[in-house]
Structure formats: structure tokens, C-alpha cells
Write an enzyme that holds these catalytic residues in place. Structure first.
Site, PDB file in Angstrom:
ATOM      1  N   LYS A  12       1.107  -1.045  -0.011  1.00  0.00           N
ATOM      2  CA  LYS A  12       0.389   0.313  -0.170  1.00  0.00           C
ATOM      3  C   LYS A  12       0.997   1.248  -0.036  1.00  0.00           C
ATOM      4  O   LYS A  12       2.060   0.846   0.850  1.00  0.00           O
ATOM      5  CB  LYS A  12      -0.898  -0.249   1.385  1.00  0.00           C
ATOM      6  CG  LYS A  12      -2.276  -1.158   0.789  1.00  0.00           C
ATOM      7  CD  LYS A  12      -2.738  -0.906   2.704  1.00  0.00           C
ATOM      8  CE  LYS A  12      -4.229  -2.363   2.437  1.00  0.00           C
ATOM      9  NZ  LYS A  12      -4.787  -1.258   3.810  1.00  0.00           N
ATOM     10  N   TYR A  52     -12.376  -2.368  -3.547  1.00  0.00           N
ATOM     11  CA  TYR A  52     -12.675  -2.100  -2.474  1.00  0.00           C
ATOM     12  C   TYR A  52     -15.234  -2.151  -2.130  1.00  0.00           C
ATOM     13  O   TYR A  52     -14.772  -1.525  -0.975  1.00  0.00           O
ATOM     14  CB  TYR A  52     -12.802  -0.943  -1.617  1.00  0.00           C
ATOM     15  CG  TYR A  52     -11.214  -1.566  -1.108  1.00  0.00           C
ATOM     16  CD1 TYR A  52     -10.858  -2.418  -0.417  1.00  0.00           C
ATOM     17  CD2 TYR A  52      -9.945  -0.757  -0.804  1.00  0.00           C
ATOM     18  CE1 TYR A  52      -9.862  -2.635   0.188  1.00  0.00           C
ATOM     19  CE2 TYR A  52      -8.979  -0.783  -1.141  1.00  0.00           C
ATOM     20  CZ  TYR A  52      -8.578  -2.227  -0.063  1.00  0.00           C
ATOM     21  OH  TYR A  52      -7.232  -2.267   0.764  1.00  0.00           O
ATOM     22  N   PHE A  60     -15.655   3.992   7.344  1.00  0.00           N
ATOM     23  CA  PHE A  60     -14.363   4.043   6.228  1.00  0.00           C
ATOM     24  C   PHE A  60     -13.860   3.314   4.934  1.00  0.00           C
ATOM     25  O   PHE A  60     -12.834   4.051   4.396  1.00  0.00           O
ATOM     26  CB  PHE A  60     -13.492   3.191   7.263  1.00  0.00           C
ATOM     27  CG  PHE A  60     -13.516   1.108   7.051  1.00  0.00           C
ATOM     28  CD1 PHE A  60     -12.933   0.275   6.383  1.00  0.00           C
ATOM     29  CD2 PHE A  60     -14.211   0.866   8.412  1.00  0.00           C
ATOM     30  CE1 PHE A  60     -13.169  -0.111   5.940  1.00  0.00           C
ATOM     31  CE2 PHE A  60     -14.476  -0.171   7.781  1.00  0.00           C
ATOM     32  CZ  PHE A  60     -13.644  -1.337   6.951  1.00  0.00           C
ATOM     33  N   ARG A  88      -2.431 -13.975   4.490  1.00  0.00           N
ATOM     34  CA  ARG A  88      -3.436 -13.998   5.620  1.00  0.00           C
ATOM     35  C   ARG A  88      -2.610 -14.107   7.060  1.00  0.00           C
ATOM     36  O   ARG A  88      -1.972 -12.966   7.321  1.00  0.00           O
ATOM     37  CB  ARG A  88      -4.470 -14.148   6.243  1.00  0.00           C
ATOM     38  CG  ARG A  88      -5.411 -13.665   4.402  1.00  0.00           C
ATOM     39  CD  ARG A  88      -6.128 -12.718   4.442  1.00  0.00           C
ATOM     40  NE  ARG A  88      -5.980 -11.590   5.589  1.00  0.00           N
ATOM     41  CZ  ARG A  88      -6.913 -10.961   5.686  1.00  0.00           C
ATOM     42  NH1 ARG A  88      -7.026 -10.251   4.436  1.00  0.00           N
ATOM     43  NH2 ARG A  88      -7.208 -10.481   6.854  1.00  0.00           N
ATOM     44  N   THR A  94      -5.466  -6.704  10.542  1.00  0.00           N
ATOM     45  CA  THR A  94      -6.455  -5.711   9.752  1.00  0.00           C
ATOM     46  C   THR A  94      -5.300  -4.414  10.390  1.00  0.00           C
ATOM     47  O   THR A  94      -4.884  -3.616  10.125  1.00  0.00           O
ATOM     48  CB  THR A  94      -7.466  -5.353   9.832  1.00  0.00           C
ATOM     49  OG1 THR A  94      -7.754  -6.653   8.885  1.00  0.00           O
ATOM     50  CG2 THR A  94      -7.629  -4.365   8.837  1.00  0.00           C
ATOM     51  N   ARG A 105       1.914  -6.478   8.874  1.00  0.00           N
ATOM     52  CA  ARG A 105       1.685  -5.517   9.746  1.00  0.00           C
ATOM     53  C   ARG A 105       2.530  -5.204  11.155  1.00  0.00           C
ATOM     54  O   ARG A 105       2.254  -3.743  11.540  1.00  0.00           O
ATOM     55  CB  ARG A 105       0.346  -5.791   9.769  1.00  0.00           C
ATOM     56  CG  ARG A 105      -0.332  -5.082   8.440  1.00  0.00           C
ATOM     57  CD  ARG A 105      -1.498  -6.383   7.809  1.00  0.00           C
ATOM     58  NE  ARG A 105      -2.620  -5.897   6.607  1.00  0.00           N
ATOM     59  CZ  ARG A 105      -3.808  -5.871   6.619  1.00  0.00           C
ATOM     60  NH1 ARG A 105      -4.730  -7.072   7.590  1.00  0.00           N
ATOM     61  NH2 ARG A 105      -4.091  -6.104   5.910  1.00  0.00           N
ATOM     62  N   ASN A 115      -1.985   0.292   7.340  1.00  0.00           N
ATOM     63  CA  ASN A 115      -1.016  -0.904   7.684  1.00  0.00           C
ATOM     64  C   ASN A 115      -0.292  -1.866   6.777  1.00  0.00           C
ATOM     65  O   ASN A 115      -0.524  -2.404   6.843  1.00  0.00           O
ATOM     66  CB  ASN A 115      -2.268  -2.054   7.954  1.00  0.00           C
ATOM     67  CG  ASN A 115      -3.465  -1.992   6.999  1.00  0.00           C
ATOM     68  OD1 ASN A 115      -3.307  -1.930   5.477  1.00  0.00           O
ATOM     69  ND2 ASN A 115      -4.547  -2.742   7.181  1.00  0.00           N
ATOM     70  N   HIS A 118      -1.938  -4.958   1.397  1.00  0.00           N
ATOM     71  CA  HIS A 118      -3.277  -6.045   1.314  1.00  0.00           C
ATOM     72  C   HIS A 118      -3.073  -7.317   0.639  1.00  0.00           C
ATOM     73  O   HIS A 118      -2.284  -8.278   0.283  1.00  0.00           O
ATOM     74  CB  HIS A 118      -4.052  -5.291  -0.358  1.00  0.00           C
ATOM     75  CG  HIS A 118      -5.612  -6.005  -0.523  1.00  0.00           C
ATOM     76  ND1 HIS A 118      -6.132  -6.112   0.501  1.00  0.00           N
ATOM     77  CD2 HIS A 118      -5.433  -6.950  -1.148  1.00  0.00           C
ATOM     78  CE1 HIS A 118      -7.098  -6.689  -0.229  1.00  0.00           C
ATOM     79  NE2 HIS A 118      -6.699  -7.450  -1.351  1.00  0.00           N
ATOM     80  N   GLU A 129      -9.375 -10.278  -7.780  1.00  0.00           N
ATOM     81  CA  GLU A 129      -8.871  -9.353  -7.857  1.00  0.00           C
ATOM     82  C   GLU A 129      -7.554  -9.563  -8.404  1.00  0.00           C
ATOM     83  O   GLU A 129      -6.919  -8.575  -9.155  1.00  0.00           O
ATOM     84  CB  GLU A 129      -8.421  -9.368  -5.995  1.00  0.00           C
ATOM     85  CG  GLU A 129      -9.136  -9.030  -5.540  1.00  0.00           C
ATOM     86  CD  GLU A 129      -9.168  -9.021  -3.249  1.00  0.00           C
ATOM     87  OE1 GLU A 129      -9.641  -8.827  -2.670  1.00  0.00           O
ATOM     88  OE2 GLU A 129      -7.350  -9.300  -3.451  1.00  0.00           O
TER      89      GLU A 129
END
Ligand code: IDP
Ligand code: MG
Length: 136
Positions: A12, A52, A60, A88, A94, A105, A115, A118, A129
Site C-alpha cells: 500500500k 473495495y 471508512f 493472511r 488488520t 503489519r 497497514n 493487502h 482481485e
């Protein structure tokens, strides 16, 4: 038993901006992920909104889409055994303050919105995706 999968990972804007891309890519490689494809892109807010979409009712959502489109990101197709779940796990929770030691993270995240990474949350979403970013 092997269950080779592909998943989508995004580095990100907060992490790209801090020049952490190479370090994060090495984390994937050291955890047995092959980076099949990668590209650095800057997406528009409307592209972020599409990406998203599942979060469109969340409070948010607007900030999240502003954020993902705020600067360059690195998108990658990662492959390994159980890639979706293993990515993950490597990413961690998160909220970086709740992420376990050793996770990306925990190491790199600044806050719940910044964070750093993704990762697709299911095999079905991974396919969607990957198509979103890599279908020509
Ligand atoms: P995930 O990235 O761990 O899959 P999701 O629940 O899918 O988490 O949320 C997508 C992204 O939205 C998160 O990575 C985070 O940046 C942001 N986000 C999630 N929950 C909140 C929140 O409560 N406040 C602000 N941003 C949030
Ligand atoms: Mg998610």
C-alpha cells in the site's frame, strides 16, 4: 498434500512511500512465495472504489478509497502452497497494534488504515482481485 494457489498482494501507499517494497518482497520470498507478476501502479479513486466495493457500506469506505489511490502501490500475484491463508497469516491482523510479532503489519504497519499490505481473503476473491489488476 500440496494445494498450490495464487493470491493477490498489494504493498500500500504508506509502505511504497517509505521505500519498503524490496524489504516486503523479500519477506514473501523468504516465506516460500513466488512472485509470478508484479507492477507498480497508481490507481484512480474510482478504481479503488471498484476494488473495495465489498466495503461500500462501511464508515471508512471513502477514506479507504482515497488512501489506496493516494500514491503508487505495488501489486503482485503470489503463489505457494495454501497461498491465500499463508499470506493472511504472514500479514497479521488488520490493526497493526493487534498483529502478532513477526507479521508484516506488526513490522511495517503504522495504523489500521496505513497497514502497509493487502491480501485476498478467500480463493474466490483472489481470482477476482488478480483479474482486476492483471486481466488485459
Ligand atoms: P483486511 O485488509 O485485513 O482484509 P478489511 O476488513 O478487508 O481488512 O478492511 C480493508 C481495509 O480497510 C483494511 O486493510 C484497513 O486499511 C481498512 N480498515 C478496516 N477497518 C477499518 C477501520 O475500522 N477504520 C479504518 N480503516 C479500516
Ligand atoms: Mg479484506
Amino acid at each position: 498434500m500440496n494445494n498450490i494457489q495464487q493470491t493477490l498482494s498489494i504493498i500500500k501507499p504508506d509502505a511504497v512511500e517509505r521505500n519498503l517494497s524490496e524489504e516486503i518482497k523479500n519477506e514473501f520470498k523468504n516465506n516460500n512465495f513466488d512472485i509470478l507478476k508484479e507492477k507498480k501502479v497508481k490507481i484512480s479513486k474510482s478504481e479503488a472504489e471498484k476494488f473495495y466495493q465489498v466495503h461500500q457500506t462501511k464508515p471508512f469506505y471513502n477514506d479507504l478509497c482515497e488512501y489506496l489511490s493516494s500514491g503508487p502501490i505495488v501489486v503482485m500475484i503470489l503463489e505457494r502452497n495454501e497461498a491465500v491463508t499463508e499470506n493472511r497469516k504472514l500479514m497479521g491482523a488488520t490493526d497493526p497494534t493487534k498483529a502478532e510479532e513477526g507479521t508484516l503489519r506488526k513490522k511495517f504497519g503504522i495504523s489500521i488504515d496505513k497497514n502497509s499490505v493487502h491480501g485476498s481473503d478467500s480463493l474466490e476473491n483472489a481470482k477476482k482481485e488478480i483479474d482486476f489488476f492483471f486481466k488485459d
